[in-house]
Design an enzyme around this catalytic site. Sequence first.
Site, mmCIF file in Angstrom:
data_model
loop_
_atom_site.group_PDB
_atom_site.id
_atom_site.type_symbol
_atom_site.label_atom_id
_atom_site.label_comp_id
_atom_site.label_asym_id
_atom_site.label_seq_id
_atom_site.Cartn_x
_atom_site.Cartn_y
_atom_site.Cartn_z
ATOM 1 N N GLY A 138 0.692 -1.236 0.001
ATOM 2 C CA GLY A 138 -0.023 0.221 0.045
ATOM 3 C C GLY A 138 0.604 1.238 0.085
ATOM 4 O O GLY A 138 2.163 1.314 -0.119
ATOM 5 N N PHE A 150 1.589 2.865 2.452
ATOM 6 C CA PHE A 150 2.469 2.961 3.533
ATOM 7 C C PHE A 150 3.699 2.272 3.498
ATOM 8 O O PHE A 150 4.763 2.542 4.118
ATOM 9 C CB PHE A 150 1.614 2.302 4.881
ATOM 10 N N GLY A 151 3.571 1.260 2.832
ATOM 11 C CA GLY A 151 4.732 0.102 2.584
ATOM 12 C C GLY A 151 4.300 -1.271 2.159
ATOM 13 O O GLY A 151 3.334 -1.401 1.407
ATOM 14 N N ASP A 177 -10.710 4.313 8.930
ATOM 15 C CA ASP A 177 -10.502 3.738 7.593
ATOM 16 C C ASP A 177 -11.098 2.457 7.660
ATOM 17 O O ASP A 177 -10.398 1.285 7.249
ATOM 18 C CB ASP A 177 -9.026 3.935 7.414
#
Length: 407
Positions: A106, A108-109, A222
């Site tokens: 994603g 984020f990583g 989320d």
Amino acid sequence: MEMDYVTEFPHTHMDFRPRKRPRLAWEPTQALAKAQSGIYRGQDVGSVTSYGPSRVPSDHACVFVKGLVQNGSPRRRNVGKDGHYTFVLGENLSSRYKILRKLGEGTFGQVLNCLDRETGEMVAIKVVRSIKKYRDAAMTEIDVLQLLKKNDKSGRRCVQIRSWFDYCNHICIVFEMLGPSLYDFLLKNNYRSFPVDLVREIGRQLLECVAFMHELRLIHTDLKPENILFISPEYIKIPDYKVMPQSTNEGTFYKRLPKSSAIKVIDFGSTAFEHQDHNYIVSTRHYRAPEVILGSLISGLGWSYPCDIWSVGCILVELCSGETLFQTHENLEHLAMMERVLGPLPQHMLKRDGKHAEKYVKRGRLDWPEGATSRESIKAVLKLPHLQYGLQNIAVTGLQAEERFAF
């Protein structure tokens, strides 16, 4: 003409250790590495506790965990495009974890499936991009995960953190290994709906988790099918009533269902505390509440705990129908869809001042269909049924299925 052919073999007998090379500027001196190899800036890995003033280790060395500098993978910067960690399957992520496969990726990583050499357990490790804003968000997520773990002794509601460490400037968060997400099941079933009884049980657990977080003054912000995982990966196949029995395609005639309905919520990187400012945009588009859309435009209107409940409602309808409730990527169309499905927006959301509010609201009402960008947008809104009728259709279809397979 002579050509080169490259074939990959499992060269187990070869030595792949890096050869001696000049020391790079970012690497520590030998003395510094020895001095720091036994500490982790106050972080006792495995106990998930922090003692030092800063829990983020310096990036002078790959990792400051006892024994890892000497025994881990070769010391190098595994930083790929946009700060993502680059790896090879089978190599080490510190000396403790062996990388087996990639589970997902994603903004984020990445999430890697690893073998914990100390316990023999399979774990999921979230490897965060080596960019400051993502590292900061990861540290906030660790705070939230520790708070959740402290208050959820049974570990039934939310994914459990095992430990965390900093490796080559990447924050790595170690989690228990779970099964596929709700979205994974929808995808494998070509977006065909879940049985209503299963949706009811998922909804109960999801609301319990949200209530637990809200009691701790936390807002997830989320919630979506991708962030809700079944605990077990096991599933069964059952006949799919939406496909005619005469179908010759067996793959579409059956669909997968989880053997266990137990779920856990994941991804607390966007979790907000009650005392924080709540005027910025949160939630993935299709699960975003109206006050989140309007909150950045209308003064005095912010979001809070109800935005999680809105997301839960969108998720449950999607599981029942197999389709995303609000399939849109534009704010005004999204708000119009909400009114089409649920009725007019509350007046307290519309009768407020804001320099940008006139973009969506005029004379105390939503500027629709006058403000629509195209006829296709208007048609997309008009084809949506009222929620009451949509759920009735789902219930009727379910009864027909039971009658069809009652033999």
